[in-house]
Design a protein around this motif. Structure first.
Motif, short mmCIF file in Angstrom:
data_model
loop_
_atom_site.label_atom_id
_atom_site.label_comp_id
_atom_site.label_asym_id
_atom_site.label_seq_id
_atom_site.Cartn_x
_atom_site.Cartn_y
_atom_site.Cartn_z
N ARG A 131 9.82 11.22 -20.75
CA ARG A 131 10.57 10.13 -20.11
C ARG A 131 9.61 8.98 -19.83
N ARG A 132 10.08 7.77 -20.11
CA ARG A 132 9.22 6.60 -19.93
C ARG A 132 9.36 6.06 -18.52
N TRP A 133 8.26 6.14 -17.76
CA TRP A 133 8.24 5.64 -16.39
C TRP A 133 8.30 4.12 -16.38
N HIS A 134 8.49 3.55 -15.23
CA HIS A 134 8.73 2.11 -15.11
C HIS A 134 7.54 1.26 -15.57
N ASP A 135 6.33 1.82 -15.53
CA ASP A 135 5.17 1.06 -15.98
C ASP A 135 4.87 1.29 -17.46
N GLY A 136 5.72 2.07 -18.14
CA GLY A 136 5.52 2.35 -19.56
C GLY A 136 4.89 3.68 -19.85
N THR A 137 4.35 4.37 -18.85
CA THR A 137 3.71 5.67 -19.05
C THR A 137 4.74 6.72 -19.48
N LEU A 138 4.35 7.59 -20.42
CA LEU A 138 5.22 8.69 -20.84
C LEU A 138 4.96 9.92 -19.98
N LEU A 139 6.01 10.42 -19.35
CA LEU A 139 5.94 11.63 -18.53
C LEU A 139 6.45 12.81 -19.35
N GLN B 15 0.82 -1.20 0.00
CA GLN B 15 0.00 0.00 0.00
C GLN B 15 0.85 1.25 0.00
N ALA B 16 0.29 2.31 -0.60
CA ALA B 16 0.98 3.60 -0.66
C ALA B 16 0.01 4.69 -0.22
N THR B 17 0.48 5.58 0.63
CA THR B 17 -0.33 6.68 1.13
C THR B 17 0.37 7.99 0.77
N ALA B 18 -0.33 8.86 0.02
CA ALA B 18 0.24 10.15 -0.37
C ALA B 18 0.30 11.07 0.84
N ARG B 19 1.48 11.62 1.09
CA ARG B 19 1.66 12.49 2.25
C ARG B 19 1.74 13.97 1.88
N GLU B 20 2.46 14.30 0.78
CA GLU B 20 2.59 15.71 0.40
C GLU B 20 3.05 15.81 -1.05
N PRO B 21 2.67 16.90 -1.75
CA PRO B 21 3.17 17.10 -3.11
C PRO B 21 4.69 17.21 -3.10
N ALA B 22 5.32 16.81 -4.20
CA ALA B 22 6.78 16.82 -4.27
C ALA B 22 7.23 17.18 -5.68
N SER B 23 8.49 17.52 -5.81
CA SER B 23 9.08 17.79 -7.12
C SER B 23 9.51 16.47 -7.75
N ALA B 24 9.54 16.46 -9.08
CA ALA B 24 9.92 15.25 -9.81
C ALA B 24 11.34 14.82 -9.44
N GLN B 25 11.52 13.52 -9.36
CA GLN B 25 12.84 12.96 -9.04
C GLN B 25 13.15 11.77 -9.93
N GLY B 26 14.42 11.60 -10.26
CA GLY B 26 14.87 10.40 -10.96
C GLY B 26 14.58 10.36 -12.45
N LEU B 27 14.16 11.48 -13.05
CA LEU B 27 13.82 11.46 -14.47
C LEU B 27 15.04 11.24 -15.37
N ASP B 28 16.19 11.77 -14.96
CA ASP B 28 17.38 11.67 -15.82
C ASP B 28 17.78 10.23 -16.10
N ALA B 29 17.43 9.32 -15.21
CA ALA B 29 17.82 7.92 -15.40
C ALA B 29 16.83 7.15 -16.28
N LEU B 30 15.72 7.78 -16.66
CA LEU B 30 14.69 7.10 -17.45
C LEU B 30 14.93 7.28 -18.94
N PRO B 31 14.48 6.33 -19.77
CA PRO B 31 14.63 6.46 -21.23
C PRO B 31 13.89 7.69 -21.75
#
Length: 350
Positions: free
Chosen positions: A103-111, A49-65
């Protein structure tokens, strides 16, 4: 080792949330405890399970295709005339037909990542759209820009003719549309409409044949055989009686119905997940049937299945009367083949 402590471990991660009941971390899919607005959030992860706590800035995009293409609405059109939805678009809409990166996220979605520097070809294509002209032999217009232009012309023609289309249905013809303009777009849409009408006629004829055969069979049966046949039908109906519609007639409590509905939805979600698709929503239709809306290969599909078995009743695409031969889990592979061969015709649009 106390595995209860391991299962109770709480982690923190910044992830993009696209809506729905799940969010994808790099290594696993997690269920959202409370839905929030789509965007980047800092999540608290515990078990599955995942619970959203607060909005955040994007992270880790540079490592994505990175994926490049041209913008059509909220889709990135890339090589092969593939038009994929872009997630988390900026508040300020980029100019149409802009060259963009994602950038292609791990589930295939394009960001969505950003707009690239554009040249004369993008402005040439925009002028052609404004003046309702085809691109024809215009030089310097790359394949992805031509395809995005073609989809834009198809979109305009679709509004004018009232004939809906999905990008995966028009991939094989979109470059012809870019070359020939509105006239070619209308021809493409009329072909789709004719295919859908032909499919519906075939389906009606098939159902009429089945009904006629059933009547002939019923007339030929003896009284005892008819009783046995009716008993088999009743047994089949009882098997489907586990669905929510039947439970209501039995007086099942609201809480039990909600839990049962969640179980059916989770079953459909697991079946789609195995096939590489993502469940968007589901709803009961009555008579033991369920409508499932899901995303696959950048497109949304609507399929009607039996709640008790997930056997397909109406695939939502032309399958030449073979709908009942597939299940919700096996249907995506059939869709992929139809998309890859340019033969997909959608009969139920989300």
């Amino acid at each position: 080792m106390d595995y209860r402590k391991l299962l109770g471990k709480v982690e923190s991660a910044v992830l993009p949330y696209f809506g729905g009941g799940t969010v994808d971390a790099p290594s696993r899919r997690l269920r959202i405890t409370t839905p929030v607005e789509p965007g980047w959030w800092r999540f608290e992860l515990k078990g599955r399970q995942a619970t959203a706590r607060e909005p955040a800035s994007a992270q880790g995009l540079d490592a994505l295709p990175r994926v490049r293409g041209h913008l059509w609405g909220t889709r990135l059109v890339r090589e092969g005339a593939v038009a994929e939805p872009l997630a988390l678009m900026p508040e300020e809409e980029p100019p149409r037909l802009s060259p963009v990166t994602a950038r292609r996220w791990h589930d295939g979605t394009l960001l969505f990542e950003g707009v690239e520097f554009e040249g004369e070809s993008e402005e040439l294509a925009r002028r052609a759209l404004e003046e309702d002209r085809p691109l024809g032999e215009a030089r310097g217009v790359g394949a992805s820009l031509r395809a995005a232009f073609g989809f834009s012309v198809l979109e305009s023609a679709s509004r004018g003719t009232g004939i809906p289309f999905a990008p995966v249905e028009a991939r094989a013809r979109v470059l012809d549309v870019a070359w020939g303009g509105r006239a070619e777009a209308e021809r493409c849409l009329r072909r789709l409409a004719d295919e859908r009408a032909r499919f519906l006629r075939q389906k009606a004829e098939q159902e009429a044949r089945w009904e006629a055969e059933a009547r002939e069979t019923a007339q030929a049966l003896t009284v005892r055989e008819r009783a046995a046949q009716e008993a088999r039908w009743e047994a089949a109906a009882r098997e489907t009686a586990r669905t929510l519609e039947t439970w209501e007639r039995r007086g099942v409590t609201a809480g039990e119905r909600q839990r049962a509905e969640a179980e059916v939805g989770a079953w459909a979600e697991r079946a789609l997940d195995k096939a590489g698709a993502r469940l968007i929503s589901h709803r009961r239709l009555g008579g033991g049937l369920m409508e499932v809306v899901y995303a696959f290969m950048g497109e949304r599909f609507v399929t009607v299945v039996e709640s008790a078995t997930l056997r397909v009743r109406d695939a939502g695409v032309c399958l030449a009367g073979a709908d009942a031969r597939v299940t919700l889990e096996s249907l995506p592979s059939v869709l992929k083949e139809a998309i890859d061969t340019g033969e997909l015709v959608i009969t139920r649009h989300a």
